[in-house]
Enzyme design. Structure first.
Site, short mmCIF file in Angstrom:
data_model
loop_
_atom_site.label_atom_id
_atom_site.label_comp_id
_atom_site.label_asym_id
_atom_site.label_seq_id
_atom_site.Cartn_x
_atom_site.Cartn_y
_atom_site.Cartn_z
N GLY A 40 0.81 -1.21 0.00
CA GLY A 40 0.00 0.00 0.00
C GLY A 40 0.84 1.26 0.00
O GLY A 40 1.94 1.29 -0.56
N SER A 41 0.33 2.29 0.67
CA SER A 41 0.85 3.65 0.49
C SER A 41 2.32 3.85 0.84
O SER A 41 2.92 4.84 0.42
CB SER A 41 0.03 4.62 1.31
OG SER A 41 -1.32 4.45 1.04
N THR A 42 2.92 2.95 1.64
CA THR A 42 4.35 3.14 1.94
C THR A 42 5.15 3.19 0.64
O THR A 42 6.19 3.83 0.58
CB THR A 42 4.89 1.98 2.81
OG1 THR A 42 4.16 0.81 2.51
CG2 THR A 42 4.76 2.30 4.26
N PHE A 43 4.62 2.54 -0.41
CA PHE A 43 5.33 2.53 -1.69
C PHE A 43 5.36 3.91 -2.35
O PHE A 43 6.16 4.15 -3.24
CB PHE A 43 4.67 1.52 -2.64
CG PHE A 43 5.36 0.19 -2.67
CD1 PHE A 43 5.61 -0.49 -1.50
CD2 PHE A 43 5.78 -0.39 -3.87
CE1 PHE A 43 6.25 -1.72 -1.51
CE2 PHE A 43 6.42 -1.61 -3.89
CZ PHE A 43 6.65 -2.28 -2.72
N LYS A 44 4.46 4.82 -1.89
CA LYS A 44 4.49 6.16 -2.47
C LYS A 44 5.84 6.82 -2.20
O LYS A 44 6.31 7.65 -2.99
CB LYS A 44 3.36 7.00 -1.90
CG LYS A 44 2.02 6.63 -2.49
CD LYS A 44 0.86 7.30 -1.80
CE LYS A 44 -0.43 6.63 -2.20
NZ LYS A 44 -1.50 6.83 -1.23
#
Lengths: 563, 164
Positions: free
Chosen positions: A290-294
């Site tokens: 999820g968003s940690t990849f942003k």
């Protein structure tokens, strides 16, 4: 000098028959003398052989061997090497223990002996022991050796000896003890009855743990391990989750100071623990983060486009690609600048940035920070990331906010460390000894430093990570004075072909202190359910970020950060 | 047959040598037995030490220590709130990255404000400078006392041998 007549040489000369008779007698005497002499020589030779050649020489040779050993006294059983933490606290050690064996043929009254054993040994049952003492082979003869109980405590052994029954004996055996119990169960692993490593470091380093070797020092700090486990368990309990992971990594060296996967198990009672608990989510679990990849897609964008932070992206409406729709969890419905995209965790914005980076470039960047390949770590239980094949442009957009690519939590933490430490690739490691070659035969200390993002981009990323904690989704992770930065992630779990909105992974990776990062702390909770205190939310900001905040608060005094 | 003195002497020497040899071999055997016993005891002690070390680390499990500390000590783990009165006052080393809508000077101002506003600030530094040598004579004193004590202690015993 006059000698007695006995010694005087006969002076008279003998002649005739008397002389010849004497000659014959003398000849016989000489013959007998020679015969006896020969026999005595034989005896003497045999004596020499028995005493010197067979007896003394080998003993002398043996003596020399033993003398060489003086510095390291011999041990009856060669014991498997210890595993210790970074401060030398024992994580695993082999001890010599006595197992109680019986010789039924020597036991006249099995009933009395069985009764005595049951009285002395806690947990033994009368019927069971009696049956063992009376066991016979196929032809009805009593057996000569029966194992009654493995691994007695010294106290129990003493009590058995006090009974004084003939026919009861002991056999020395090796037992692997894990003083920290379940605390390090997934990392250290366990061995089978024969002392062969079956999981964790026990398995991957089986040959290095051979008897007589030096203790194997891991990078784990048992105090930090305890803090992480405690706070992870609290998060799991608070949000009624099914499991989770927690880890601390040194962002500069990649040393893993704590690594917890919940639920865990007691390595002494393998048979009683279920397989689910033995599963190491940290390295074997593969999740869409999820968003940690942003963090990674924005780093790629900043690095490649050298863009201004003020650049804005259209996040007014969800993006539709074919039948697929990319939308935001908290829609802002306006143009967002890069820091705003990161702060409010906008999927739309991240997808647009990923699109701008391009498929090939984003893939290359993910590969460079180690997200697309199997992570190199000193464990056998490591999964390969799941990468879409073929990788279409839609996958690029989706991968920009952490879906369609599934990775292990440990490599996500390593990638975050790479971004945080200034852009040098981090290789996670569990072993202190730098001279140990890894599986490819490379030496760790010989590794070249690989820079994946410029110092400038890394600096901007640090500012963005800090912003998430001061202004964005992870305010509860802040620890006064320690400038925590980080990124939350909330990902719906894949169920079949689609996603289940009620089953999610809530994570947070915190890095501190943000002006000169030293440690990255990760917490991920599996299937948390919102509660009253979180107003029904179960996102990374509500579940994992506070846990990371508590971990950092507790680890600061342990690491003597203030000194 | 004639028995020479040298023969008798040789025989006696042989008997003597045999006796000494016997004695030596007995001594060696006894010493070896003792060595064996000592080695065995040593190995046993080492085994005990291994067990005790394991037990020590088992009893020092962090969760157990934590429980015991909670039960028996009137202490709690250090709270950062007790160390930092107001975390917001700690200047942020990084600058705000949000594109400023209004010009924000505050991000860099804390140090500025402190330097300009507080008139006591320069007063503190000389004070500190004056204070600095203050502890050192004390330290010297205590070091002197310690050295004196050492000398006293040393003087009692080996003065006969060492000091003139």
């Amino acid at each position: 000098m006059s000698l007695p007549p006995l010694f005087r040489r006969p002076s008279e000369k003998l002649i005739g028959a008397r002389r010849s008779a004497l000659d014959v007698a003398r000849g016989r005497l000489v013959l007998m003398g020679v015969g006896f002499a020969a026999l005595y020589m034989l005896v003497a030779a045999r004596a020499l052989d028995l005493t010197v050649i067979q007896g003394e020489l080998p003993r002398l040779a043996h003596q020399q061997v033993r003398d060489n050993d003086l510095s390291a006294p011999e041990q009856e059983i060669a014991l498997r090497a210890d595993i210790v933490d970074r401060n030398g606290v024992l994580l695993a050690r082999s001890l010599e223990t006595a197992s109680l064996i019986a010789d039924p043929a020597l036991i006249m009254e099995p009933e009395i002996v069985a009764k005595d054993i049951v009285r002395v040994l806690p947990g033994a049952t009368y019927g069971d022991v009696l049956k063992k003492l009376q066991r016979q082979d196929k032809e009805g003869r009593k057996l000569r050796s029966v194992l009654i109980r493995r691994n007695l405590t010294p106290n129990d052994q003493y009590n058995i000896l006090l009974l004084g029954h003939p026919g009861l004996g002991f056999r020395q055996e090796e037992r692997r003890i894990y003083p920290q119990g379940a605390l390090t169960s997934h990392i250290v692993g366990f061995v089978n009855v024969d002392g062969k490593g079956l999981s964790g470091i026990e398995r991957s380093m089986d040959s290095i743990l051979a008897p007589g070797r030096q203790p194997l020092q891991t990078t784990i700090d048992i105090r930090l391990q305890h803090i992480v486990r405690r706070e992870l368990q609290k998060a799991i309990d608070d949000f009624d989750a099914i499991g989770g992971i927690g880890a601390i990594m040194d962002v500069n060296t990649g040393e893993i100071l704590a690594a917890v996967s919940a639920p865990d198990f007691d390595p002494h009672e393998i048979k009683e623990s279920d397989k689910e608990a033995q599963f190491n989510r940290l390295t074997l679990g593969v999740y869409e983060m999820g968003s940690t990849f942003k963090t990674f897609s924005i780093a790629a964008y900043l690095e490649m486009k050298n863009a201004s932070m003020a650049q804005s992206f259209d996040a007014r409406a969800p993006i539709s690609v074919g039948r697929f729709k990319i939308s935001d969890f908290h829609p802002e419905n306006r143009f967002l600048t890069i820091p705003e995209i990161f702060m409010v965790s906008s999927n739309i914005g991240a997808a647009r940035m990923g699109e701008a980076v391009g498929t090939a470039a984003l893939k290359d960047f993910y590969r460079d920070i180690g997200l697309l390949d199997k992570v190199q770590i000193e464990l056998d239980e490591v999964s390969k990331p799941l990468v879409p094949n073929p990788w279409r442009d839609l996958d690029t957009m989706v991968a920009s906010y952490g879906h369609s690519v599934a990775v292990t939590p440990i490599q996500t933490l390593a990638a975050m460390s790479t971004i945080a430490n200034g852009g040098i690739v981090v290789h996670p490691t569990l072993l202190m000894n730098d001279s140990l070659p890894d599986k490819n035969g490379r030496k760790k200390d010989g590794k070249a430093e690989i820079r994946v993002i410029s110092a400038q981009t890394a600096h901007r990323m640090r500012q963005l990570l800090r912003l998430v904690v001061t202004e964005g989704t992870a305010k509860s992770a802040d620890v006064a004075g320690f400038q925590v930065g980080g990124k939350t992630g909330t990902a719906d779990k894949k169920e079949g072909r689609g996603y289940d909105e009620n089953k999610r992974l809530s994570s947070f990776i915190g890095v501190f202190p943000m002006d000169a990062p030293r440690y990255a702390v990760m917490v991920m909770v599996d299937e948390p359910k919102g509660n009253k205190a979180s107003y029904g939310f179960a996102t990374g900001g509500w579940v994992a970020a506070p846990a990371v905040g508590r971990i950092i608060t507790a680890m600061v005094p342990v690491l003597k950060f203030l000194a | 047959m004639k028995i020479r003195i040298s023969t008798i002497v040789t025989l006696m020497m042989a008997v003597g040598a045999g006796f000494v040899l016997f004695q030596t071999s007995q001594n060696v055997q006894r010493a070896e037995d003792r060595l064996h016993d000592v080695r065995e005891a040593l190995s046993k002690e080492q085994g005990t030490v291994r067990v005790l070390e394991t037990e020590w680390d088992y009893l020092n499990r962090p969760d157990r220590i934590e429980d015991l500390a909670r039960q028996h000590l009137k202490m709690s783990s250090p709270d950062l709130a007790a160390l930092v009165k107001d975390g917001k006052n700690i200047p942020e080393p990084g600058h705000a990255v949000l594109p400023p809508r209004k010009p924000v000077l505050a991000a860099t101002s804390p140090s500025l404000r402190q330097g300009g506003g507080a008139s006591s600030a320069p007063a503190i530094t000389p004070n500190n400078a004056q204070n600095l040598p203050m502890p050192s004579p004390v330290a010297n004193d205590s070091r002197q006392q310690f050295n004196d004590l050492l000398n006293d202690l040393a003087g009692q015993e080996p003065s006969a041998g060492g000091a003139p």
